[in-house]
Structures are given as C-alpha cells and as structure tokens.
Design an enzyme around this catalytic site. Structure first.
Site, short mmCIF file in Angstrom:
data_model
loop_
_atom_site.label_atom_id
_atom_site.label_comp_id
_atom_site.label_asym_id
_atom_site.label_seq_id
_atom_site.Cartn_x
_atom_site.Cartn_y
_atom_site.Cartn_z
N ARG A 52 -1.49 -6.61 -8.25
CA ARG A 52 -0.72 -6.67 -7.86
C ARG A 52 0.12 -8.72 -8.91
NH1 ARG A 52 -2.71 -7.61 -1.90
NH2 ARG A 52 -4.17 -8.64 -2.87
N SER B 47 -2.97 -8.08 3.10
CA SER B 47 -3.36 -7.42 4.71
C SER B 47 -3.68 -8.71 5.30
CB SER B 47 -4.28 -6.58 4.94
OG SER B 47 -3.99 -5.44 4.42
N HIS C 192 0.64 -1.29 -0.01
CA HIS C 192 0.05 0.42 0.23
C HIS C 192 0.91 1.25 -0.03
CE1 HIS C 192 -3.49 -2.51 2.45
NE2 HIS C 192 -3.32 -2.52 1.51
N LYS D 233 -17.45 -6.19 8.93
CA LYS D 233 -16.43 -6.89 9.08
C LYS D 233 -15.63 -6.85 10.38
CE LYS D 233 -14.28 -6.61 4.57
NZ LYS D 233 -12.94 -5.71 3.85
#
Ligand code: PNS
Length: 158
Positions: free
Chosen positions: A91, A129, A18, A42
């Site tokens: 990515r 993450s 990030h 979440k």
C-alpha cells in the site's frame, strides 16, 4: 504451464483493498488461493470459519479464486499446493520494509517460490483490517472500505 498463486494473510476482516488485490491476481494468474493463516495466538474478531465463509461468499462467482487455510510456514503450504507465486499487496512505502524482509526470508527458505508485489487501486491504499476494526468499534462508517457482507457481519458483532 498454468500459474498458481497464493495470497496469504489474516483477513480479519477482508477489506476492499484485499478484494482489489485478489481480483488483480485472478486476472494475472491462472488461479489464486486466498490462504487464511490459522494463528491460535492472535485474538481475532472473526473466527477462521467466519473468515472462510465471508471470503467464499465474496468470491463465489470468481471461478479461479479458491479460499483455504494454512498453518505453519507459508513456503511449506505454497510447496504443498504446488504453487509458484506468493502475492502480497503493497500500500505504501511503510509496508515495504517488512514485506521485503518476508520476501527475502521466504526466498531463502524456498528459492523456487517467487513473491510478487501488487499495488491496490489508489482509493484503497490507506485501508487496513486493524483500522477498519478500530473505526467500526468506535462508531465510524466503513461502507465502501469493506465488502457489504463484512459490514453486515461487523454490525452483528456489536
Ligand atoms: O495479513 P498479514 O498478517 O499481513 O499476513 C502475514 C502472513 C500470514 C503472510 C505471515 O505472517 C506469514 O506468512 N505467516 C506464516 C508463518 C511464516 O511462514 N512465517 C515466516 C514468514 S517470512
């Protein structure tokens, strides 16, 4: 006209991938807002307040990086902030399908906003993450993959 970009995400936690994208965005655009999604559904490891504090600390010397939160539709937030661009990191090819769907949906919702995909440096392409949390919780080393501050905060969580 100055260009304002929004880099949205959960950032739970912020990784060096990030950070790499944010610094690239800060070079490309006049200003970039790191927009942390407030998602009550979440179960995050870091609270919104912790994520804001970490990101502000990490980018404290970067005057054109702002840290904020948003709720609801991303395009509504981008329009409210009068930004022109959504930045997303890519990515690997596996990221592309979902990112492509989101970009096209956001384009349909607000044709004024452009999504710009940016690639992190190669050494960060496998970091997420989710993996950071899993590896750290099982006793693995995450140094070099997250900012030092995130590593410290992870240790405090255990
Ligand atoms: O870090 P993440 O979890 O990959 O970020 C996903 C995020 C926050 C960019 C996405 O979930 C989002 O934009 N949420 C806000 C709600 C919204 O606008 N949904 C429609 C997207 S097409």
């Amino acid at each position: 006209m100055s260009t304002l970009a929004v880099y949205p995400g959960s950032f739970d936690p912020l990784t060096n991938g990030h950070v790499d994208i944010i610094l690239r965005g800060a070079r490309l655009f006049d200003r970039i807002i790191v927009a942390i999604l407030v998602n009550a559904e979440k179960k995050p490891l870091f609270s919104i307040a912790e994520r804001i504090e970490i990101a502000r600390e990490v980018f404290t010397s970067q005057s054109n990086v702002e840290v904020d939160t948003f709720d609801g539709l991303l395009v509504d937030y981008v329009a409210k902030r009068q930004a022109q661009v959504i930045v997303r990191g890519l990515r690997a090819v596996s990221d592309f399908e979902f990112e492509f769907q989101m970009a096209l949906m956001n384009q349909r919702l607000d044709a004024q906003i452009e999504t710009v995909f940016m690639m992190p440096a190669e050494q960060y392409t496998y970091i997420s993450s989710r993996l950071i949390k899993e590896v750290f919780s099982l006793g693995g080393r995450v140094s070099g993959l997250v900012p030092d501050l995130v590593e410290q905060r992870l240790r405090q969580k255990v």
